[in-house]
Design a protein around this motif. Structure first.
Motif, PDB file in Angstrom:
ATOM      1  N   HIS A 164       4.224   4.779   1.384  1.00  0.00           N
ATOM      2  CA  HIS A 164       2.811   5.175   1.332  1.00  0.00           C
ATOM      3  C   HIS A 164       2.678   6.647   0.952  1.00  0.00           C
ATOM      4  O   HIS A 164       1.807   7.018   0.163  1.00  0.00           O
ATOM      5  N   ASN A 215       0.898   6.275  -2.277  1.00  0.00           N
ATOM      6  CA  ASN A 215      -0.482   6.143  -1.801  1.00  0.00           C
ATOM      7  C   ASN A 215      -0.982   4.715  -2.009  1.00  0.00           C
ATOM      8  O   ASN A 215      -2.099   4.473  -2.477  1.00  0.00           O
ATOM      9  N   CYS A 216      -0.126   3.751  -1.684  1.00  0.00           N
ATOM     10  CA  CYS A 216      -0.453   2.338  -1.861  1.00  0.00           C
ATOM     11  C   CYS A 216      -1.503   1.892  -0.841  1.00  0.00           C
ATOM     12  O   CYS A 216      -1.692   2.527   0.199  1.00  0.00           O
ATOM     13  N   GLU A 217      -2.176   0.789  -1.164  1.00  0.00           N
ATOM     14  CA  GLU A 217      -3.203   0.253  -0.278  1.00  0.00           C
ATOM     15  C   GLU A 217      -2.599  -0.248   1.024  1.00  0.00           C
ATOM     16  O   GLU A 217      -3.113  -0.007   2.104  1.00  0.00           O
ATOM     17  N   LYS A 218      -1.494  -0.980   0.909  1.00  0.00           N
ATOM     18  CA  LYS A 218      -0.756  -1.478   2.064  1.00  0.00           C
ATOM     19  C   LYS A 218       0.641  -1.837   1.630  1.00  0.00           C
ATOM     20  O   LYS A 218       0.960  -1.803   0.444  1.00  0.00           O
ATOM     21  N   GLU A 219       1.464  -2.209   2.595  1.00  0.00           N
ATOM     22  CA  GLU A 219       2.841  -2.589   2.313  1.00  0.00           C
ATOM     23  C   GLU A 219       3.074  -3.989   2.873  1.00  0.00           C
ATOM     24  O   GLU A 219       2.679  -4.270   3.996  1.00  0.00           O
ATOM     25  N   LYS A 245       1.897  -2.484  -2.172  1.00  0.00           N
ATOM     26  CA  LYS A 245       0.783  -3.133  -2.881  1.00  0.00           C
ATOM     27  C   LYS A 245      -0.151  -2.038  -3.383  1.00  0.00           C
ATOM     28  O   LYS A 245      -0.781  -1.345  -2.590  1.00  0.00           O
ATOM     29  N   PRO A 246      -0.250  -1.886  -4.706  1.00  0.00           N
ATOM     30  CA  PRO A 246      -1.109  -0.822  -5.242  1.00  0.00           C
ATOM     31  C   PRO A 246      -2.592  -1.076  -4.948  1.00  0.00           C
ATOM     32  O   PRO A 246      -3.024  -2.223  -4.826  1.00  0.00           O
ATOM     33  N   LYS A 247      -3.327   0.005  -4.855  1.00  0.00           N
ATOM     34  CA  LYS A 247      -4.787  -0.115  -4.741  1.00  0.00           C
ATOM     35  C   LYS A 247      -5.285  -0.805  -6.006  1.00  0.00           C
ATOM     36  O   LYS A 247      -4.780  -0.549  -7.099  1.00  0.00           O
ATOM     37  N   GLY A 248      -6.252  -1.700  -5.855  1.00  0.00           N
ATOM     38  CA  GLY A 248      -6.825  -2.386  -7.006  1.00  0.00           C
ATOM     39  C   GLY A 248      -6.014  -3.566  -7.509  1.00  0.00           C
ATOM     40  O   GLY A 248      -6.271  -4.071  -8.597  1.00  0.00           O
ATOM     41  N   THR A 249      -5.026  -4.020  -6.744  1.00  0.00           N
ATOM     42  CA  THR A 249      -4.265  -5.202  -7.153  1.00  0.00           C
ATOM     43  C   THR A 249      -5.226  -6.378  -7.273  1.00  0.00           C
ATOM     44  O   THR A 249      -5.984  -6.653  -6.342  1.00  0.00           O
ATOM     45  N   GLN A 251      -2.455 -11.074  -4.855  1.00  0.00           N
ATOM     46  CA  GLN A 251      -2.298 -10.586  -3.486  1.00  0.00           C
ATOM     47  C   GLN A 251      -1.589 -11.628  -2.630  1.00  0.00           C
ATOM     48  O   GLN A 251      -1.460 -12.778  -3.018  1.00  0.00           O
TER      49      GLN A 251
END
Length: 158
Positions: free
Chosen positions: A79, A83-87, A108-112, A117
């Motif tokens: 992170h 700066n990913c949205e979540k892992e 998991k990148p932001k905006g995936t 998902q």
């Protein structure tokens, strides 16, 4: 150390046909962390034991102890770098040639897109255009340094 000639993880652990073009992100007494390759996502990590194990209940107390020490630090380092949205963390060990216990730790990148998902994120491992070897190597060097900070810190807060 137990080694299975038909196991792709064991072959990689021995350095014969590596999972990643980069050096291991982490290499402990019982576990190592590699970046999956080819892969469409930066930050798709594989956490795997150094010896061949096919089920979680086969792990020794020492292997579980090291796992418990390293695992919580990996998502924090991911992170911090991406700066990913979540892992995501997934352990199946059912694929052909990959019965060796291994955890996918995926940034998991932001905006995936919604269709990629959850478990559908495996699209990026199986079908998506891969990021370059150079990107993987550079990312792994940076993540290794960041993870090392968390490992050396007793209090690894964000």
């Amino acid at each position: 150390m137990k080694y299975l000639k038909s196991c792709k993880s064991c072959i990689s652990n021995k350095g014969e046909k590596r999972i990643s073009p980069a050096k291991p992100i982490y290499k402990g007494k019982y576990w190592r962390i590699e970046h999956a390759y080819p892969c469409g996502l930066k930050g798709w990590l594989i956490l795997l034991p150094n010896r061949h194990v096919e089920a979680l209940h086969e792990l020794t107390p020492n292997e579980m102890k090291e796992f418990g020490e390293i695992f919580p630090k990996v998502p924090k380092a991911l992170h911090r770098i991406l700066n990913c949205e979540k892992e995501y963390a997934i352990q199946l060990a059912e694929g052909a040639g990959f019965n060796h216990v291994h955890f996918h730790i995926i940034a998991k990148p932001k905006g995936t897109p919604k269709k990629y998902q959850g478990t559908e994120i495996f699209y990026y491992l199986a079908d998506a255009k891969s990021i370059s070897k150079e990107e993987v190597i550079s990312f792994c060097d940076n993540l290794s340094k960041e993870l090392d900070k968390f490992i050396k810190s007793e209090n690894f807060k964000k």
